[in-house]
Design a protein around this motif. Structure first.
Motif, PDB file in Angstrom:
ATOM      1  N   SER A 142     -76.715  93.815  23.897  1.00 25.34           N
ATOM      2  CA  SER A 142     -76.614  92.240  24.457  1.00 25.34           C
ATOM      3  C   SER A 142     -77.714  92.099  25.333  1.00 25.34           C
ATOM      4  CB  SER A 142     -75.320  92.103  25.034  1.00 25.34           C
ATOM      5  OG  SER A 142     -74.919  92.937  26.055  1.00 25.34           O
ATOM      6  N   LEU A 164     -75.691  88.510  21.739  1.00 20.31           N
ATOM      7  CA  LEU A 164     -75.328  89.774  21.565  1.00 20.31           C
ATOM      8  C   LEU A 164     -75.302  89.957  20.005  1.00 20.31           C
ATOM      9  CD1 LEU A 164     -71.525  91.127  22.665  1.00 20.31           C
ATOM     10  CD2 LEU A 164     -72.143  90.829  20.243  1.00 20.31           C
ATOM     11  N   ARG A 206     -69.773  88.951  27.421  1.00 19.60           N
ATOM     12  CA  ARG A 206     -69.610  90.204  26.223  1.00 19.60           C
ATOM     13  C   ARG A 206     -68.161  90.387  25.769  1.00 19.60           C
ATOM     14  NH1 ARG A 206     -71.773  95.131  28.932  1.00 19.60           N
ATOM     15  NH2 ARG A 206     -71.119  96.150  27.046  1.00 19.60           N
ATOM     16  N   GLU A 259     -70.066  95.910  19.599  1.00 15.24           N
ATOM     17  CA  GLU A 259     -71.328  95.459  20.397  1.00 15.24           C
ATOM     18  C   GLU A 259     -72.354  96.575  19.998  1.00 15.24           C
ATOM     19  OE1 GLU A 259     -71.160  94.122  24.340  1.00 15.24           O
ATOM     20  OE2 GLU A 259     -73.377  95.048  24.586  1.00 15.24           O
TER      21      GLU A 259
END
Ligand SMILES: Cc1cc2nc3c(=O)[nH]c(=O)nc-3n(C[C@H](O)[C@H](O)[C@H](O)COP(=O)(O)OP(=O)(O)OC[C@H]3O[C@@H](n4cnc5c(N)ncnc54)[C@H](O)[C@@H]3O)c2cc1C
Length: 372
Positions: free
Chosen positions: A293, A220, A273, A290
């Motif tokens: 990913s 990620l 995640r 994030e």
């Protein structure tokens, strides 16, 4: 000599480049260069191997990465690699801490620039890294990172410039005689090297069986992060991170389950995640949103060592990297190219014929292989 390479990842593209100096080379790539694991890897590169062979290969690979950097869009960034164990009171972490101390000692015996640090020393040297509960850390001082996709495409371009015929969009398998079979027919070469990553077992199926299992790992990247950490592997939590552009790259998420290389989930799992958020907080005291990913396939072998060398007369393979194939690719390809051309001592110790090919084995996560 006329040599075929099957697979255009970091290993196959470097092989094409090295072989093309002295031979006619045809590289068969099913998709495009870097379409496999090399286009999905995190790009950590270090020499922190306590096995002498691996340490030598990784040292040479770092030299070659640095030699190539700056040309054709490929960049290599020097950055120390820190691996550490936290004080948890668990027996497993006490064992891991002892292993880190021993590994660092062995690495220094091999001449590697590796430092051992206490928790306070980690916090003092790397501000921002949560070090108060670190039992022990080791630092590979001459490490760095690169973008594996841009490495593979750059070395592929250089191979083309040396005259290699790189055929993208051309899936290939081998006949039982080691000839190359494509949709256009069968082509004979003096030798063939198969570096088809997770597909290598299928490509050489008619030549000989090899014990390689593809498994998923995940990564990620975050949005911009106001952190400037070293590359970090936390053996207690099983996660790693490194700087990535303005943000961070966080990874591991190994799923130790054999995958069908033609049918697997390319998206990162929700659990992974979420764990990346927890890990950033654990390692750096903060987490960042994030940006994207993904998952990719690595390859496992029964003993954790790769399969590199001659499988049958004129047929060579290079696979089974346990998540450490990019950082060794330039050196493995260089030695394997010499072996195929009948020059130099080649690759020692990774003979694919050490197995029958039908071994039953469990997949051991790449970062744990060093501990066996
Ligand atoms: C998320 C993730 C993070 C990673 N992080 C790191 C890291 O930090 N450092 C590190 O060293 N390694 C890392 N790895 C492992 C690394 O990606 C691999 O070990 C390395 O890229 C393997 O390179 P390769 O050339 O052997 O295989 P690949 O890159 O998989 O290349 C194989 C190529 O063969 C082609 N192919 C397949 N079948 C055929 C066919 N029949 N005919 C022709 N071509 C075919 C594929 O399209 C592909 O392009 C990571 C992997 C992942 C997934």
């Amino acid at each position: 000599m006329d040599i075929a390479v099957v697979g255009g990842g970091a290993v196959g593209a470097t092989l094409a480049y090295d072989l093309a100096e002295d031979a006619e080379v045809t590289l068969y790539e099913a998709d495009e260069l870097a379409a496999g694991a090399s286009g999905r890897a995190a790009g950590l590169c270090y020499d922190a191997f306590s096995d002498r062979r691996d340490a030598e290969l990784a040292t040479r690979a770092l030299e070659r990465f640095r030699g190539l950097a700056g040309g054709g869009g490929f960049a290599f960034t020097d950055c120390p690699y820190v691996w550490l164990v936290r004080e948890t009171g668990e027996e497993a972490d006490e064992r891991r801490a002892a292993e880190v101390r021993e590994q660092a000692e062995r690495m220094r015996d091999h001449g590697l620039d590796v430092t051992t640090l206490s928790g306070e020393e980690v916090a003092a040297r790397f501000p921002g890294v949560v070090g108060g509960d670190v039992a022990v850390a080791a630092v590979a001082e001459s490490a760095g990172y690169a973008d594996p996709e841009s490495y593979t495409k750059t070395i592929g371009l250089l191979a083309r410039a040396r005259g290699a015929d790189i055929r993208e969009g051309t899936p290939a398998t081998l006949t039982e005689d080691g000839d190359v079979r494509t949709a256009d027919g069968i082509e004979e070469h003096d030798a063939v090297v198969v570096a088809a990553g997770a597909h290598t077992r299928e490509v050489v199926r008619d030549v000989a069986p090899i014990p390689v299992k593809p498994y998923r790992v995940q990564a990620l990247v975050t949005e911009a992060a106001d952190a400037d950490p070293p590359m970090l592997f936390d053996a207690t939590n099983g996660f790693y991170l490194r700087p990535h552009g303005e943000g961070l790259l966080v990874g591991n998420g190994t799923e130790p389950v054999e995958q069908d290389p033609d049918d697997w989930d390319r998206e990162a799992d929700t659990d992974f995640r979420e764990d990346c958020v927890t890990y950033q907080e654990r390692a750096l005291g903060w987490s960042w949103p994030e940006a994207r990913s993904w998952a990719g396939l690595c390859t496992a072998t029964p003993d954790g060592d790769p399969l590199v060398g001659e499988l049958a007369d004129g047929v060579h393979v290079a696979t089974g990297w346990q998540g450490h194939g990019f950082m060794r690719a330039p050196a493995v390809a260089e030695r394997l190219a010499a072996q195929v051309l009948g020059e130099g001592e080649g690759i020692q110790g990774f003979d694919p014929r050490r197995f029958d090919g039908d071994e039953q084995f469990e997949i051991v996560e790449g970062m744990d292989v060093e501990r066996r």
